[in-house]
Enzyme design. Structure first.
Site, PDB file in Angstrom:
ATOM      1  N   ARG A   1      11.648  -6.213   4.307  1.00  0.00           N
ATOM      2  CA  ARG A   1      11.572  -4.742   4.201  1.00  0.00           C
ATOM      3  C   ARG A   1      12.672  -4.077   5.043  1.00  0.00           C
ATOM      4  O   ARG A   1      12.945  -4.483   6.160  1.00  0.00           O
ATOM      5  CB  ARG A   1      10.209  -4.251   4.687  1.00  0.00           C
ATOM      6  CG  ARG A   1      10.177  -2.718   4.774  1.00  0.00           C
ATOM      7  CD  ARG A   1       8.815  -2.160   4.945  1.00  0.00           C
ATOM      8  NE  ARG A   1       8.067  -2.754   6.021  1.00  0.00           N
ATOM      9  CZ  ARG A   1       6.759  -2.588   6.183  1.00  0.00           C
ATOM     10  NH1 ARG A   1       6.084  -1.861   5.313  1.00  0.00           N
ATOM     11  NH2 ARG A   1       6.133  -3.155   7.191  1.00  0.00           N
TER      12      ARG A   1
ATOM     13  N   LYS B   1       0.840  -1.215   0.000  1.00  0.00           N
ATOM     14  CA  LYS B   1       0.000   0.000   0.000  1.00  0.00           C
ATOM     15  C   LYS B   1       0.869   1.258   0.000  1.00  0.00           C
ATOM     16  O   LYS B   1       0.666   2.162  -0.790  1.00  0.00           O
ATOM     17  CB  LYS B   1      -0.882   0.093   1.267  1.00  0.00           C
ATOM     18  CG  LYS B   1      -1.741  -1.077   1.571  1.00  0.00           C
ATOM     19  CD  LYS B   1      -2.546  -0.841   2.841  1.00  0.00           C
ATOM     20  CE  LYS B   1      -1.734  -0.812   4.125  1.00  0.00           C
ATOM     21  NZ  LYS B   1      -1.073  -2.079   4.484  1.00  0.00           N
TER      22      LYS B   1
ATOM     23  N   ARG C   1      12.013  -2.622  10.633  1.00  0.00           N
ATOM     24  CA  ARG C   1      11.002  -2.188  11.603  1.00  0.00           C
ATOM     25  C   ARG C   1      10.845  -3.237  12.692  1.00  0.00           C
ATOM     26  O   ARG C   1      10.825  -4.429  12.393  1.00  0.00           O
ATOM     27  CB  ARG C   1       9.657  -1.957  10.895  1.00  0.00           C
ATOM     28  CG  ARG C   1       9.504  -0.542  10.386  1.00  0.00           C
ATOM     29  CD  ARG C   1       8.321  -0.352   9.498  1.00  0.00           C
ATOM     30  NE  ARG C   1       7.052  -0.886   9.999  1.00  0.00           N
ATOM     31  CZ  ARG C   1       5.898  -0.739   9.373  1.00  0.00           C
ATOM     32  NH1 ARG C   1       5.850  -0.063   8.234  1.00  0.00           N
ATOM     33  NH2 ARG C   1       4.786  -1.247   9.856  1.00  0.00           N
TER      34      ARG C   1
ATOM     35  N   ARG D   1      -8.734   1.913   9.497  1.00  0.00           N
ATOM     36  CA  ARG D   1      -8.391   0.521   9.737  1.00  0.00           C
ATOM     37  C   ARG D   1      -9.452  -0.176  10.568  1.00  0.00           C
ATOM     38  O   ARG D   1      -9.298  -1.352  10.895  1.00  0.00           O
ATOM     39  CB  ARG D   1      -7.093   0.496  10.524  1.00  0.00           C
ATOM     40  CG  ARG D   1      -5.932  -0.117   9.818  1.00  0.00           C
ATOM     41  CD  ARG D   1      -4.792   0.085  10.758  1.00  0.00           C
ATOM     42  NE  ARG D   1      -3.693  -0.753  10.515  1.00  0.00           N
ATOM     43  CZ  ARG D   1      -2.599  -0.366   9.877  1.00  0.00           C
ATOM     44  NH1 ARG D   1      -2.515   0.821   9.332  1.00  0.00           N
ATOM     45  NH2 ARG D   1      -1.595  -1.179   9.776  1.00  0.00           N
TER      46      ARG D   1
ATOM     47  N   ARG E   1      -0.075  -9.077  13.498  1.00  0.00           N
ATOM     48  CA  ARG E   1      -0.635  -7.991  12.668  1.00  0.00           C
ATOM     49  C   ARG E   1      -1.605  -8.542  11.634  1.00  0.00           C
ATOM     50  O   ARG E   1      -2.634  -7.928  11.347  1.00  0.00           O
ATOM     51  CB  ARG E   1       0.493  -7.219  11.982  1.00  0.00           C
ATOM     52  CG  ARG E   1       1.258  -6.332  12.964  1.00  0.00           C
ATOM     53  CD  ARG E   1       2.586  -5.895  12.397  1.00  0.00           C
ATOM     54  NE  ARG E   1       2.468  -5.059  11.223  1.00  0.00           N
ATOM     55  CZ  ARG E   1       3.466  -4.859  10.357  1.00  0.00           C
ATOM     56  NH1 ARG E   1       4.630  -5.440  10.542  1.00  0.00           N
ATOM     57  NH2 ARG E   1       3.285  -4.080   9.319  1.00  0.00           N
TER      58      ARG E   1
END
Ligand code: AP5
Length: 218
Positions: free
Chosen positions: A127, A13, A160, A88, A171
């Site tokens: 990531r 996203k 992260r 969300r 998550r």
């Protein structure tokens, strides 16, 4: 252009929202980036949010709604904006709808991005992002020119804390329970568009541009 990017963590996203934002010079509002900055700066907001974020849980609605209201009131958002990671939950979506309605505005599109769960995990665990300028890379799919160094500002890239495998699972289940119901919510409002997020970043972006063009938004 007033867009929302919806989808599970790691689906891409933020990457796609960033590409559209720079192409059309609209601000990208990422609640995740704003919260992470607050955590880094140890502000009161950051201290409140940190425990939720580290556990892969959502930060309370009232906090994120306050953040977004403040951002949307900035003059830079007057001609459009891209929301990445907000809303969300259904209450967040209802608040956003009411806020826009009070200004005589509405969302143009909600882009629901999807890929397989396996791919999401690969994207998240590989990531790397720049804590200074928020640029996002991937060790395999979007590597920086020099390993570990941000192409944009020379900062040192980091993983992260919520991209560890065990937090990723938490998550994803929070997404299923609290965020996935928004797909139906926005479908019923007639503003939902599905985007296949599989394939290379450029391929996904071509599909997205075609979708926006077909809707008269690009
Ligand atoms: P947030 O930062 O919003 O995280 P998220 O939604 O979990 O989304 P991500 O940033 O993980 O993924 P993304 O889909 O943007 O993927 P990206 O483009 O980076 O939120 C973090 C936390 O903050 C939440 O857990 C919560 O605690 C809190 N929070 C935030 N908003 C909130 C809200 N509204 N309410 C309550 N709490 C909130 O891509 C991922 C990786 O894949 C990158 O490395 C990228 O380079 C790579 N990639 C992207 N596209 C492709 C592709 N096509 N092929 C290969 N690799 C790709």
């Amino acid at each position: 252009m007033r867009l929302v990017f919806l989808g599970p963590p790691g689906v891409g996203k933020g990457t796609q929202a960033e590409l559209v934002a720079s192409r059309f010079h609209h601000p990208k509002i990422s609640t995740g980036d704003i919260l992470r900055e607050a955590v880094r700066n140890k502000t009161a907001l950051g201290l409140q949010a940190k425990a939720c974020m580290d556990a892969g849980k959502l930060v309370p609605d009232a906090i994120v709604i306050g953040i977004v209201k403040e951002k949307l009131a900035e003059p830079v958002c007057a001609n459009g904006f891209l929301l990445d990671g907000f809303p969300r939950t259904v209450p967040q979506a209802q608040e956003l709808g009411a806020l826009l309605e009070s200004k005589g505005l509405r969302l143009d599109r909600v882009i629901n991005v999807s890929v397989s769960r396996e791919e999401v995990v690969r994207r998240l665990t590989g990531r790397r992002s720049c804590p200074k300028c928020q640029a996002v890379f991937h060790v395999d799919f979007a590597p920086p020119q020099k390993a570990g160094i941000c192409d944009r500002c020379g900062g040192e890239l980091a993983q992260r804390s919520d991209d560890r495998k065990e937090t990723v699972e938490a998550r994803l289940s929070v997404y299923e329970q609290q965020t996935a119901p928004l797909i139906e919510y926005y479908r019923q409002q007639g503003v939902l568009s599905e985007l296949d997020g599989s394939g290379r970043i450029e391929e996904v972006n071509r599909r997205l541009m075609a979708l926006l063009t077909a809707k008269g938004l690009a």
